[in-house]
Design a protein around this motif. Sequence first.
Motif, PDB file in Angstrom:
ATOM      1  N   ILE A   1       0.841  -1.199   0.000  1.00  0.00           N
ATOM      2  CA  ILE A   1       0.000   0.000   0.000  1.00  0.00           C
ATOM      3  C   ILE A   1       0.873   1.244   0.000  1.00  0.00           C
TER       4      ILE A   1
ATOM      5  N   GLY B   1      -3.417  -3.063 -10.055  1.00  0.00           N
ATOM      6  CA  GLY B   1      -3.116  -2.105  -8.996  1.00  0.00           C
ATOM      7  C   GLY B   1      -2.753  -0.740  -9.548  1.00  0.00           C
TER       8      GLY B   1
ATOM      9  N   LEU C   1      -9.261   3.933  -5.732  1.00  0.00           N
ATOM     10  CA  LEU C   1      -8.291   4.273  -4.696  1.00  0.00           C
ATOM     11  C   LEU C   1      -9.041   4.866  -3.503  1.00  0.00           C
TER      12      LEU C   1
ATOM     13  N   ALA D   1      -9.144   0.515   2.955  1.00  0.00           N
ATOM     14  CA  ALA D   1      -8.052   0.103   2.069  1.00  0.00           C
ATOM     15  C   ALA D   1      -7.461  -1.235   2.474  1.00  0.00           C
TER      16      ALA D   1
ATOM     17  N   ARG E   1      -2.762  -1.043  -3.421  1.00  0.00           N
ATOM     18  CA  ARG E   1      -3.705  -0.023  -2.969  1.00  0.00           C
ATOM     19  C   ARG E   1      -2.973   1.309  -2.829  1.00  0.00           C
TER      20      ARG E   1
END
Length: 405
Positions: A3, A226, A372, A402, A236
Amino acid sequence: MKICIIGGGLTGLAAAFRLAGSHEVDLVEKRDHLGGCLASYDRERYWIEKFYHHCFVGDDALLALIRELGIEDRLEWLKGTSGYYVEGKVYPLNTPLEIARYPFLTLGEKYRLAMLTLRAKKLDVDALDGVRARDYVLDNLGEGIYRSFFEPLLRSKFGERSGDVSAAWLISRIAIRSHRGLSGERLGYLNGGFQVLVDALGDWIGKHATFRLNDPVTVMGRTGDGWMVNGRHYDRVVSTIPPQELARISGIPLAPVPYQGAACMTLAIDRDVTDGVYWLNMRDPAPYGAVVSHTNFAPVDRYGERLVYLASYFTGELPPRHDRVMREDFCKRFGVREEEIRWQHMAVEPYAGPLYTTGYRERLPDYAQDGLFIAGMFSRPNYPERSMEGSVRAGYEAAELAGRM
């Protein structure tokens, strides 16, 4: 998951605090330091915030975070006094006697103002989102209270957009600041400044995640599975920068949020010039809306000099030579000689906070946006008044989404 968190302000740090350890986290920050608007100047002997800060007794998430980080012993509750500067004179407005002596409101107007303060926490701010603050005060309190008390506050805070600000913001601000005793407001501060909080978050996150400082996001886009951010792949992305800035970088169509900028000058001088008042609102027109005497709040002996903020807000471009104009006005108005100023710093942030204009509630963006996650001062926990509490909550809520989706 891997992330990326964009932005190292309080919202980004809160999100990283929740995600690091369970996920592989990179926090990307364009500056060479963390903290965003909570960042501080390093004066060698002490730290002092670039923009004045304090917290409130109802800031549950923030206070829980302080406990979780093990810095609760640094938290102290201090008296925050306030007043107005009118026609060259300081008028403290804290004790019943001081309020009774204030000559620019009638006894009836003071009573109506006191009743509004008592009722503020019970009012439905959502129902006031479409009502202008100006109209609400004029209709419910009268022109005298508006001209003498609220108009200067709105003008100093929002400038040319003051007429567009909603009553939801105004009532929320009154409610959050209504925890008062007979001599002032009870406000929280960390001994050592809020740099203590930034450092504690940075130390913990740094053990479980990667900081990428001096790394502004310039290239960002989707991949099949992604995102690519500055050439690195992530599953993420949590962005804490203004939606319009994220849209510019990513090309994703995000609705802009109206923002205003802040220009805050910090001065060090040898004497108190606000008669012991911490927060002095300017009713007289000035190139700043308030004089915030930090060392009339936190003990002056911690610093060895008196610290004063000159707080101003702007939309669009900052007026030219604004720092010089602010300093010259302050010196003239408060009788400060140039040689009495030990040092000064000027902090300018074009995206200091949202403009809470009428209808803002309907424009609050969701956390999940086109694949997102976005959070910040524009998020629901910061409506209708931004705060450290709201920023922590926004970071937590975006991180929860997330981390599980």
